[in-house]
Write a protein that holds these residues in place. Sequence first.
Motif, PDB file in Angstrom:
ATOM      1  N   LEU A  29       0.806  -1.218   0.000  1.00 35.36           N
ATOM      2  CA  LEU A  29       0.000   0.000   0.000  1.00 35.36           C
ATOM      3  C   LEU A  29       0.839   1.269   0.000  1.00 35.36           C
ATOM      4  CD1 LEU A  29      -2.823  -0.973   2.526  1.00 35.36           C
ATOM      5  CD2 LEU A  29      -3.006  -0.775   0.039  1.00 35.36           C
ATOM      6  N   ASP A  30       2.159   1.113  -0.025  1.00 36.27           N
ATOM      7  CA  ASP A  30       3.042   2.280   0.037  1.00 36.27           C
ATOM      8  C   ASP A  30       2.744   3.304  -1.044  1.00 36.27           C
ATOM      9  OD1 ASP A  30       6.206   0.846   1.214  1.00 36.27           O
ATOM     10  OD2 ASP A  30       4.207   0.936   2.083  1.00 36.27           O
ATOM     11  N   TYR A  31       2.329   2.840  -2.219  1.00 36.24           N
ATOM     12  CA  TYR A  31       2.153   3.737  -3.356  1.00 36.24           C
ATOM     13  C   TYR A  31       0.687   3.986  -3.689  1.00 36.24           C
ATOM     14  CZ  TYR A  31       6.925   2.134  -3.644  1.00 36.24           C
ATOM     15  OH  TYR A  31       8.204   1.806  -3.328  1.00 36.24           O
ATOM     16  N   TYR A  32      -0.171   3.714  -2.721  1.00 36.82           N
ATOM     17  CA  TYR A  32      -1.599   3.807  -2.963  1.00 36.82           C
ATOM     18  C   TYR A  32      -2.297   4.715  -1.959  1.00 36.82           C
ATOM     19  CZ  TYR A  32      -1.247  -0.062  -6.219  1.00 36.82           C
ATOM     20  OH  TYR A  32      -0.936  -0.850  -7.294  1.00 36.82           O
ATOM     21  N   ALA A  33      -3.325   5.377  -2.443  1.00 39.51           N
ATOM     22  CA  ALA A  33      -4.282   5.987  -1.540  1.00 39.51           C
ATOM     23  C   ALA A  33      -5.313   4.922  -1.193  1.00 39.51           C
ATOM     24  CB  ALA A  33      -4.967   7.172  -2.197  1.00 39.51           C
ATOM     25  N   VAL A  34      -5.723   4.910   0.064  1.00 37.84           N
ATOM     26  CA  VAL A  34      -6.709   3.940   0.522  1.00 37.84           C
ATOM     27  C   VAL A  34      -7.913   4.687   1.081  1.00 37.84           C
ATOM     28  CG1 VAL A  34      -7.195   2.060   2.124  1.00 37.84           C
ATOM     29  CG2 VAL A  34      -4.947   2.241   1.039  1.00 37.84           C
ATOM     30  N   GLY A  35      -9.073   4.263   0.654  1.00 38.66           N
ATOM     31  CA  GLY A  35     -10.296   4.908   1.122  1.00 38.66           C
ATOM     32  C   GLY A  35     -11.252   3.926   1.759  1.00 38.66           C
ATOM     33  N   TRP A  36     -12.095   4.454   2.626  1.00 35.07           N
ATOM     34  CA  TRP A  36     -13.202   3.699   3.199  1.00 35.07           C
ATOM     35  C   TRP A  36     -14.499   4.257   2.642  1.00 35.07           C
ATOM     36  CZ3 TRP A  36     -13.006  -0.681   5.939  1.00 35.07           C
ATOM     37  CH2 TRP A  36     -11.811  -1.021   6.562  1.00 35.07           C
ATOM     38  N   PHE A  37     -15.371   3.353   2.259  1.00 30.65           N
ATOM     39  CA  PHE A  37     -16.677   3.709   1.732  1.00 30.65           C
ATOM     40  C   PHE A  37     -17.737   2.909   2.487  1.00 30.65           C
ATOM     41  CE2 PHE A  37     -15.321   6.083  -2.009  1.00 30.65           C
ATOM     42  CZ  PHE A  37     -13.989   5.704  -2.072  1.00 30.65           C
ATOM     43  N   ARG A  38     -18.981   3.325   2.380  1.00 33.31           N
ATOM     44  CA  ARG A  38     -20.045   2.561   3.011  1.00 33.31           C
ATOM     45  C   ARG A  38     -21.297   2.606   2.168  1.00 33.31           C
ATOM     46  NH1 ARG A  38     -21.289   6.433   8.309  1.00 33.31           N
ATOM     47  NH2 ARG A  38     -22.429   8.091   7.201  1.00 33.31           N
ATOM     48  N   GLN A  39     -22.115   1.571   2.336  1.00 32.34           N
ATOM     49  CA  GLN A  39     -23.368   1.506   1.605  1.00 32.34           C
ATOM     50  C   GLN A  39     -24.449   0.956   2.513  1.00 32.34           C
ATOM     51  OE1 GLN A  39     -23.200  -0.647  -2.124  1.00 32.34           O
ATOM     52  NE2 GLN A  39     -25.010   0.412  -2.880  1.00 32.34           N
ATOM     53  N   ALA A  40     -25.434   1.786   2.779  1.00 34.70           N
ATOM     54  CA  ALA A  40     -26.576   1.381   3.590  1.00 34.70           C
ATOM     55  C   ALA A  40     -27.655   0.799   2.674  1.00 34.70           C
ATOM     56  CB  ALA A  40     -27.123   2.582   4.357  1.00 34.70           C
ATOM     57  N   PRO A  41     -28.538  -0.026   3.206  1.00 28.39           N
ATOM     58  CA  PRO A  41     -29.603  -0.623   2.377  1.00 28.39           C
ATOM     59  C   PRO A  41     -30.417   0.450   1.661  1.00 28.39           C
ATOM     60  CG  PRO A  41     -29.522  -1.690   4.506  1.00 28.39           C
ATOM     61  CD  PRO A  41     -28.582  -0.519   4.582  1.00 28.39           C
ATOM     62  N   GLY A  42     -30.572   0.278   0.359  1.00 30.59           N
ATOM     63  CA  GLY A  42     -31.366   1.199  -0.429  1.00 30.59           C
ATOM     64  C   GLY A  42     -30.700   2.509  -0.759  1.00 30.59           C
ATOM     65  N   LYS A  43     -29.427   2.639  -0.386  1.00 33.93           N
ATOM     66  CA  LYS A  43     -28.718   3.891  -0.651  1.00 33.93           C
ATOM     67  C   LYS A  43     -27.490   3.647  -1.515  1.00 33.93           C
ATOM     68  CE  LYS A  43     -30.161   6.363   3.509  1.00 33.93           C
ATOM     69  NZ  LYS A  43     -29.699   7.184   4.671  1.00 33.93           N
ATOM     70  N   GLU A  44     -26.986   4.718  -2.104  1.00 30.14           N
ATOM     71  CA  GLU A  44     -25.782   4.610  -2.906  1.00 30.14           C
ATOM     72  C   GLU A  44     -24.546   4.508  -2.014  1.00 30.14           C
ATOM     73  OE1 GLU A  44     -27.226   7.108  -6.872  1.00 30.14           O
ATOM     74  OE2 GLU A  44     -25.596   7.839  -5.624  1.00 30.14           O
ATOM     75  N   ARG A  45     -23.501   3.909  -2.561  1.00 28.23           N
ATOM     76  CA  ARG A  45     -22.242   3.839  -1.830  1.00 28.23           C
ATOM     77  C   ARG A  45     -21.654   5.242  -1.723  1.00 28.23           C
ATOM     78  NH1 ARG A  45     -18.227  -1.044  -3.316  1.00 28.23           N
ATOM     79  NH2 ARG A  45     -20.297  -2.014  -3.172  1.00 28.23           N
ATOM     80  N   GLU A  46     -21.131   5.570  -0.552  1.00 26.83           N
ATOM     81  CA  GLU A  46     -20.588   6.912  -0.333  1.00 26.83           C
ATOM     82  C   GLU A  46     -19.218   6.841   0.311  1.00 26.83           C
ATOM     83  OE1 GLU A  46     -23.171   9.016   2.363  1.00 26.83           O
ATOM     84  OE2 GLU A  46     -22.864   7.585   3.996  1.00 26.83           O
ATOM     85  N   GLY A  47     -18.410   7.856   0.032  1.00 26.23           N
ATOM     86  CA  GLY A  47     -17.081   7.927   0.605  1.00 26.23           C
ATOM     87  C   GLY A  47     -17.114   8.374   2.050  1.00 26.23           C
ATOM     88  N   VAL A  48     -16.249   7.774   2.857  1.00 21.34           N
ATOM     89  CA  VAL A  48     -16.181   8.086   4.281  1.00 21.34           C
ATOM     90  C   VAL A  48     -14.879   8.802   4.617  1.00 21.34           C
ATOM     91  CG1 VAL A  48     -16.107   7.092   6.605  1.00 21.34           C
ATOM     92  CG2 VAL A  48     -17.672   6.146   4.884  1.00 21.34           C
ATOM     93  N   SER A  49     -13.753   8.202   4.198  1.00 24.81           N
ATOM     94  CA  SER A  49     -12.456   8.756   4.538  1.00 24.81           C
ATOM     95  C   SER A  49     -11.399   8.147   3.633  1.00 24.81           C
ATOM     96  CB  SER A  49     -12.118   8.463   6.004  1.00 24.81           C
ATOM     97  OG  SER A  49     -10.887   9.051   6.369  1.00 24.81           O
ATOM     98  N   CYS A  50     -10.260   8.836   3.495  1.00 21.59           N
ATOM     99  CA  CYS A  50      -9.160   8.281   2.711  1.00 21.59           C
ATOM    100  C   CYS A  50      -7.835   8.792   3.268  1.00 21.59           C
ATOM    101  CB  CYS A  50      -9.296   8.625   1.240  1.00 21.59           C
ATOM    102  SG  CYS A  50      -9.243  10.376   0.844  1.00 21.59           S
TER     103      CYS A  50
END
Length: 126
Positions: A29-50
């Motif tokens: 992962l040294d050369y990568y940005a890493v993000g966290w996303f979440r998806q609730a039932p019936g909703k679109e996936r959204e970004g949380v943090s990176c």
Amino acid sequence: QLQLLESGGGLVQPGGSLRLSCAASGFTLDYYAVGWFRQAPGKEREGVSCIVRSDSRTAYADLVKGRFTISRDNAKNTVYLQMDSLKPEDTAVYYCAAYMRLYGSCGLSLSEYRYWGQGTQVTVSS
């Protein structure tokens, strides 16, 4: 084979805490940005943090600022998401994802991310 594996999800009461882990295998992962996303039932996936490895620059969605903290352990090739003061509306499947990013800030747009994990369920309920 490049893989991301999330862990640490579960059931927690409102106001509680969880720490999610995202472990990479098959690449560093040294050369990568890493993000966290979440998806609730019936909703679109959204970004949380990176986070970007080179200088540990971070970004947070407004909904989680002050409650969630992203960090990384390069020796373990793992990124963490510490979630405090959890609310029922934080209930979702949480995914980690990565794209190559050496310098600069990271973004929370899904289209930027190339590699995705399978997700871990977080349920906030009394």
